[in-house]
Design a protein around this motif. Structure first.
Motif, PDB file in Angstrom:
ATOM      1  N   VAL A  65       0.432   7.825  -4.894  1.00 55.79           N
ATOM      2  CA  VAL A  65      -0.750   8.244  -4.129  1.00 55.79           C
ATOM      3  C   VAL A  65      -0.897   7.443  -2.836  1.00 55.79           C
ATOM      4  O   VAL A  65      -1.478   7.919  -1.859  1.00 55.79           O
ATOM      5  N   GLY A  66      -0.375   6.220  -2.843  1.00 55.81           N
ATOM      6  CA  GLY A  66      -0.359   5.434  -1.608  1.00 55.81           C
ATOM      7  C   GLY A  66      -1.711   4.897  -1.168  1.00 55.81           C
ATOM      8  O   GLY A  66      -1.845   4.435  -0.039  1.00 55.81           O
ATOM      9  N   VAL A  67      -2.721   4.959  -2.026  1.00 58.51           N
ATOM     10  CA  VAL A  67      -4.015   4.339  -1.701  1.00 58.51           C
ATOM     11  C   VAL A  67      -3.915   2.862  -2.102  1.00 58.51           C
ATOM     12  O   VAL A  67      -3.556   2.565  -3.253  1.00 58.51           O
ATOM     13  N   PRO A  68      -4.210   1.929  -1.167  1.00 55.01           N
ATOM     14  CA  PRO A  68      -4.096   0.506  -1.517  1.00 55.01           C
ATOM     15  C   PRO A  68      -4.914   0.194  -2.772  1.00 55.01           C
ATOM     16  O   PRO A  68      -6.084   0.577  -2.864  1.00 55.01           O
ATOM     17  N   THR A  69      -4.267  -0.476  -3.712  1.00 52.35           N
ATOM     18  CA  THR A  69      -4.884  -0.695  -5.034  1.00 52.35           C
ATOM     19  C   THR A  69      -4.871  -2.179  -5.387  1.00 52.35           C
ATOM     20  O   THR A  69      -3.877  -2.875  -5.169  1.00 52.35           O
ATOM     21  N   ILE A  70      -6.002  -2.635  -5.924  1.00 49.18           N
ATOM     22  CA  ILE A  70      -6.145  -4.035  -6.343  1.00 49.18           C
ATOM     23  C   ILE A  70      -6.325  -4.057  -7.857  1.00 49.18           C
ATOM     24  O   ILE A  70      -7.194  -3.359  -8.400  1.00 49.18           O
ATOM     25  N   GLU A  71      -5.492  -4.844  -8.524  1.00 51.94           N
ATOM     26  CA  GLU A  71      -5.550  -4.980  -9.987  1.00 51.94           C
ATOM     27  C   GLU A  71      -6.513  -6.108 -10.339  1.00 51.94           C
ATOM     28  O   GLU A  71      -6.436  -7.194  -9.752  1.00 51.94           O
ATOM     29  N   ILE A  72      -7.399  -5.854 -11.287  1.00 53.88           N
ATOM     30  CA  ILE A  72      -8.306  -6.929 -11.720  1.00 53.88           C
ATOM     31  C   ILE A  72      -8.352  -7.037 -13.237  1.00 53.88           C
ATOM     32  O   ILE A  72      -8.096  -6.069 -13.968  1.00 53.88           O
ATOM     33  N   VAL A  90       3.064  -2.543  -7.843  1.00 47.56           N
ATOM     34  CA  VAL A  90       2.656  -1.474  -6.921  1.00 47.56           C
ATOM     35  C   VAL A  90       1.218  -1.675  -6.421  1.00 47.56           C
ATOM     36  O   VAL A  90       0.658  -0.798  -5.766  1.00 47.56           O
ATOM     37  N   CYS A  91       0.651  -2.841  -6.755  1.00 46.97           N
ATOM     38  CA  CYS A  91      -0.697  -3.185  -6.265  1.00 46.97           C
ATOM     39  C   CYS A  91      -0.599  -4.167  -5.109  1.00 46.97           C
ATOM     40  O   CYS A  91       0.396  -4.868  -4.952  1.00 46.97           O
ATOM     41  N   LYS A  92      -1.668  -4.205  -4.289  1.00 52.35           N
ATOM     42  CA  LYS A  92      -1.719  -5.156  -3.172  1.00 52.35           C
ATOM     43  C   LYS A  92      -1.814  -6.580  -3.689  1.00 52.35           C
ATOM     44  O   LYS A  92      -1.318  -7.523  -3.061  1.00 52.35           O
ATOM     45  N   GLY A  93      -2.510  -6.762  -4.791  1.00 50.07           N
ATOM     46  CA  GLY A  93      -2.669  -8.091  -5.373  1.00 50.07           C
ATOM     47  C   GLY A  93      -3.414  -8.000  -6.684  1.00 50.07           C
ATOM     48  O   GLY A  93      -3.847  -6.914  -7.096  1.00 50.07           O
ATOM     49  N   GLN A  94      -3.539  -9.164  -7.329  1.00 56.45           N
ATOM     50  CA  GLN A  94      -4.145  -9.217  -8.663  1.00 56.45           C
ATOM     51  C   GLN A  94      -5.212 -10.312  -8.694  1.00 56.45           C
ATOM     52  O   GLN A  94      -4.972 -11.416  -8.191  1.00 56.45           O
ATOM     53  N   LEU A  97     -14.059  -6.560  -4.660  1.00 57.21           N
ATOM     54  CA  LEU A  97     -14.781  -5.812  -3.616  1.00 57.21           C
ATOM     55  C   LEU A  97     -14.549  -6.481  -2.260  1.00 57.21           C
ATOM     56  O   LEU A  97     -14.268  -5.805  -1.256  1.00 57.21           O
ATOM     57  N   GLU A  98     -14.642  -7.804  -2.239  1.00 55.61           N
ATOM     58  CA  GLU A  98     -14.383  -8.541  -0.991  1.00 55.61           C
ATOM     59  C   GLU A  98     -12.928  -8.350  -0.552  1.00 55.61           C
ATOM     60  O   GLU A  98     -12.648  -8.165   0.639  1.00 55.61           O
ATOM     61  N   ALA A  99     -12.014  -8.389  -1.502  1.00 60.68           N
ATOM     62  CA  ALA A  99     -10.590  -8.179  -1.186  1.00 60.68           C
ATOM     63  C   ALA A  99     -10.355  -6.763  -0.657  1.00 60.68           C
ATOM     64  O   ALA A  99      -9.492  -6.555   0.205  1.00 60.68           O
ATOM     65  N   SER A 100     -11.137  -5.797  -1.148  1.00 61.20           N
ATOM     66  CA  SER A 100     -11.003  -4.412  -0.680  1.00 61.20           C
ATOM     67  C   SER A 100     -11.326  -4.309   0.803  1.00 61.20           C
ATOM     68  O   SER A 100     -10.630  -3.610   1.560  1.00 61.20           O
ATOM     69  N   VAL A 101     -12.392  -4.994   1.226  1.00 61.31           N
ATOM     70  CA  VAL A 101     -12.776  -4.995   2.644  1.00 61.31           C
ATOM     71  C   VAL A 101     -11.645  -5.618   3.459  1.00 61.31           C
ATOM     72  O   VAL A 101     -11.246  -5.094   4.512  1.00 61.31           O
ATOM     73  N   TYR A 102     -11.103  -6.701   2.964  1.00 55.19           N
ATOM     74  CA  TYR A 102      -9.990  -7.393   3.649  1.00 55.19           C
ATOM     75  C   TYR A 102      -8.773  -6.465   3.771  1.00 55.19           C
ATOM     76  O   TYR A 102      -8.198  -6.312   4.856  1.00 55.19           O
ATOM     77  N   VAL A 103      -8.414  -5.824   2.679  1.00 57.94           N
ATOM     78  CA  VAL A 103      -7.241  -4.937   2.669  1.00 57.94           C
ATOM     79  C   VAL A 103      -7.456  -3.760   3.622  1.00 57.94           C
ATOM     80  O   VAL A 103      -6.568  -3.372   4.374  1.00 57.94           O
ATOM     81  N   ASN A 104      -8.673  -3.214   3.623  1.00 58.82           N
ATOM     82  CA  ASN A 104      -8.973  -2.076   4.506  1.00 58.82           C
ATOM     83  C   ASN A 104      -8.914  -2.488   5.964  1.00 58.82           C
ATOM     84  O   ASN A 104      -8.397  -1.742   6.806  1.00 58.82           O
ATOM     85  N   ASP A 105      -9.406  -3.691   6.281  1.00 54.17           N
ATOM     86  CA  ASP A 105      -9.344  -4.180   7.669  1.00 54.17           C
ATOM     87  C   ASP A 105      -7.892  -4.357   8.110  1.00 54.17           C
ATOM     88  O   ASP A 105      -7.550  -4.067   9.252  1.00 54.17           O
ATOM     89  N   LEU A 106      -7.024  -4.817   7.210  1.00 52.40           N
ATOM     90  CA  LEU A 106      -5.603  -4.979   7.528  1.00 52.40           C
ATOM     91  C   LEU A 106      -4.973  -3.643   7.911  1.00 52.40           C
ATOM     92  O   LEU A 106      -4.066  -3.582   8.724  1.00 52.40           O
ATOM     93  N   ASN A 107      -5.469  -2.566   7.276  1.00 50.89           N
ATOM     94  CA  ASN A 107      -4.871  -1.228   7.479  1.00 50.89           C
ATOM     95  C   ASN A 107      -5.419  -0.522   8.716  1.00 50.89           C
ATOM     96  O   ASN A 107      -5.026   0.604   8.996  1.00 50.89           O
ATOM     97  N   LYS A 108      -6.371  -1.149   9.446  1.00 46.25           N
ATOM     98  CA  LYS A 108      -6.984  -0.473  10.608  1.00 46.25           C
ATOM     99  C   LYS A 108      -6.063  -0.542  11.821  1.00 46.25           C
ATOM    100  O   LYS A 108      -5.305  -1.483  11.973  1.00 46.25           O
TER     101      LYS A 108
END
Ligand code: CA2
Length: 146
Positions: free
Chosen positions: A91-98, A118-122, A135-146
């Motif tokens: 699917v290629g949507v950045p994914t964070i494992e928790i 296949v995840c950005k991080g754990q 949630l904080e990591a999601s904002v970080y990952v999304n900013d990287l992809n801008k």
């Protein structure tokens, strides 16, 4: 920005069974805290739980174009599911494992995560705070992809 939180099997039992391992906080309590933090960060959150592997696979597939990031606590499927791994990869949507617990400090069979590659991080071992950190990591990952 939109984040899809997915929770796997038995996480609906949180707070009601085995409090010595998983604490007394319910998944609904965690969702409230995630939504509070999401409001501060101006993130739209969808928060789901399923005991069915196939339903989780479908939700991952449907996330394309609807969510910028997926956060997943795949629970026991972490250690067994090639299907979840393939869905995340496809699917290629950045994914964070928790994880609530530190899976690396527990039984040997929990040390291996099939989805980690296949995840950005754990994020593992911080109890309910793992969800807030993700949630904080999601904002970080999304900013990287801008
Ligand atoms: O630490 C985590 O978040 C886990 O993903 C939790 C899973 C476990 O299989 C993973 O290895 C690590 C288990 C979730 C089941 O949760 C329960 C909650 C209350 C009572 C029984 C199970």
């Amino acid at each position: 920005m939109r984040v899809l939180f997915l929770n796997g099997p038995n996480l609906n039992l949180l707070g009601t069974r085995e409090p010595e391992v998983y604490g007394r906080t319910t998944l609904a309590d965690i969702e409230v805290k995630v939504r509070e933090k999401a409001a501060q960060l101006k993130v739209v959150v969808d928060f789901r739980q399923s005991n069915q592997e196939g339903e989780l696979v479908s939700w991952i597939q449907e996330a394309k174009g609807k969510f910028e990031v997926i956060v997943i606590n795949a629970a026991a499927y972490t250690h067994t599911s090639v299907a979840l791994r393939d869905a995340i990869s496809a699917v290629g949507v950045p994914t964070i494992e928790i994880h609530l617990s530190n899976i690396h400090a527990r039984e040997e069979f929990r040390h291996k995560s099939l989805i980690a590659p296949v995840c950005k991080g754990q994020i593992s071992g911080f109890g309910e705070k793992s969800y807030i950190l993700a949630l904080e990591a999601s904002v970080y990952v999304n900013d990287l992809n801008k």
